[in-house]
Design a protein around this motif. Sequence first.
Motif, PDB file in Angstrom:
ATOM      1  N   ARG A 121     -29.226 -28.515 -30.734  1.00 15.98           N
ATOM      2  CA  ARG A 121     -30.045 -29.640 -31.198  1.00 15.98           C
ATOM      3  C   ARG A 121     -29.532 -30.954 -30.590  1.00 15.98           C
ATOM      4  NH1 ARG A 121     -30.123 -33.725 -34.285  1.00 15.98           N
ATOM      5  NH2 ARG A 121     -27.964 -33.475 -34.982  1.00 15.98           N
ATOM      6  N   ARG A 122     -28.210 -31.144 -30.673  1.00 20.18           N
ATOM      7  CA  ARG A 122     -27.628 -32.374 -30.110  1.00 20.18           C
ATOM      8  C   ARG A 122     -27.831 -32.448 -28.601  1.00 20.18           C
ATOM      9  NH1 ARG A 122     -21.686 -33.275 -32.885  1.00 20.18           N
ATOM     10  NH2 ARG A 122     -22.333 -32.896 -35.040  1.00 20.18           N
ATOM     11  N   ILE A 182     -18.423 -27.157 -32.838  1.00 18.76           N
ATOM     12  CA  ILE A 182     -19.767 -27.485 -33.323  1.00 18.76           C
ATOM     13  C   ILE A 182     -20.575 -26.181 -33.336  1.00 18.76           C
ATOM     14  CG2 ILE A 182     -21.854 -28.839 -32.848  1.00 18.76           C
ATOM     15  CD1 ILE A 182     -19.969 -30.727 -31.170  1.00 18.76           C
ATOM     16  N   LYS A 216     -26.248 -23.689 -33.104  1.00 20.91           N
ATOM     17  CA  LYS A 216     -27.572 -24.280 -33.392  1.00 20.91           C
ATOM     18  C   LYS A 216     -27.508 -25.810 -33.344  1.00 20.91           C
ATOM     19  CE  LYS A 216     -31.208 -21.805 -34.088  1.00 20.91           C
ATOM     20  NZ  LYS A 216     -30.666 -20.654 -33.451  1.00 20.91           N
ATOM     21  N   GLU A 217     -26.491 -26.338 -33.987  1.00 19.85           N
ATOM     22  CA  GLU A 217     -26.312 -27.794 -34.020  1.00 19.85           C
ATOM     23  C   GLU A 217     -26.033 -28.323 -32.612  1.00 19.85           C
ATOM     24  OE1 GLU A 217     -26.869 -30.137 -35.932  1.00 19.85           O
ATOM     25  OE2 GLU A 217     -25.573 -31.812 -35.326  1.00 19.85           O
ATOM     26  N   SER A 230     -19.364 -28.119 -26.159  1.00 18.95           N
ATOM     27  CA  SER A 230     -19.346 -28.415 -27.602  1.00 18.95           C
ATOM     28  C   SER A 230     -18.419 -27.473 -28.362  1.00 18.95           C
ATOM     29  CB  SER A 230     -20.753 -28.328 -28.178  1.00 18.95           C
ATOM     30  OG  SER A 230     -21.145 -26.975 -28.279  1.00 18.95           O
TER      31      SER A 230
END
Length: 305
Positions: free
Chosen positions: A116-117, A109, A112-113, A104
């Motif tokens: 989550r993804r 990105i 944290k995001e 990522s």
Amino acid sequence: MTSQAVVAANGISKNFGSIRAVDGISFQVMLRECYGFLGPNGAGKTTAIGMVYCHTPLTSGVLNVFGLDVREHSREIKAVVGVTPQDNNLDPDLSVIENLVVYSRYFDIPKKEAERRARELLEFMSIDERRKEQVTKLSGGMQRRLVMARALINEPRLLILDEPTTGLDPQARHLIWQRLRELKRKGVTMILTTHYMEEAEQLCDRVAVMDSGKILVEGPPRELVERYAGRDVFEIRRAEDNRVLLRLEGLEFSSERAGDTIYIFSRDGEEIGRRLLSIRELEVLHRRANLEDVFLRLTGRELRD
Ligand SMILES: Nc1ncnc2c1ncn2[C@@H]1O[C@H](COP(=O)(O)OP(=O)(O)O)[C@@H](O)[C@H]1O
Ligand SMILES: [Mg+2]
């Protein structure tokens, strides 16, 4: 015409030294469409889609993705495309979830995001329970699902899948088909390559049959079947050509001999079926024409590679 085209290829070619891997093909992939490339090994499928995701530079021709020229906008294009390459190319030193989170970073990105993804996508691909394991411990089917999850980490608008289910068992294959249909319903445009005609029939709105770097035919699977194979197929084993073909004189059909089998292709098999029945001790299989018939009629039965 091109306003809805996610991919517009105009006479694109790719040479590797003296090999012309892709030879001046043109095609369009429309918004929310699933477009499939079929063709024997070496046909140029991987090279063609590699040009779309800006991995393989063009030798000539024009290729736009989301209206952007691949020669000038590879960064912007890569940001909105997800790729499942033919080989899994996962990082063997990382765990399942780390493979997603590290990947990522290419897309900036936030961590944290990304986490989550990653959890959401592992759930979606039914491998979340294995998230802490080394990827080398995963079965082939799980690795493939992980590569699909990885392809989705940047929430792509175009998903490109190179032989997504080759070598997988039926359970794994059907799960992948379900997920791809869900993604399609959510509006993701897709390009895939496959050797499984059933996969193409299940998923693709249109397919292109390639051979020797060229597109031989293109269209919705059903139309191609109707046009190039008809409706009925009779497979007749271990019979002399004359014994069968003379009995069918006057009827409309085409035939082909391959090894121990005579194939009869027809748009209306009723009378053909009746006449074949009248031949004593004939071993006949009657079935509907399918995409595999089209593929073999167009690309031949010679072995490749
Ligand atoms: N990196 C490369 N270098 C040299 N030749 C290549 C390379 N990639 C593909 N080819 C050749 O280009 C042709 C098309 O290959 P490919 O696109 O992988 O076909 P497919 O995916 O349909 O099997 C083949 O003859 C292959 O050997
Ligand atoms: Mg390939």
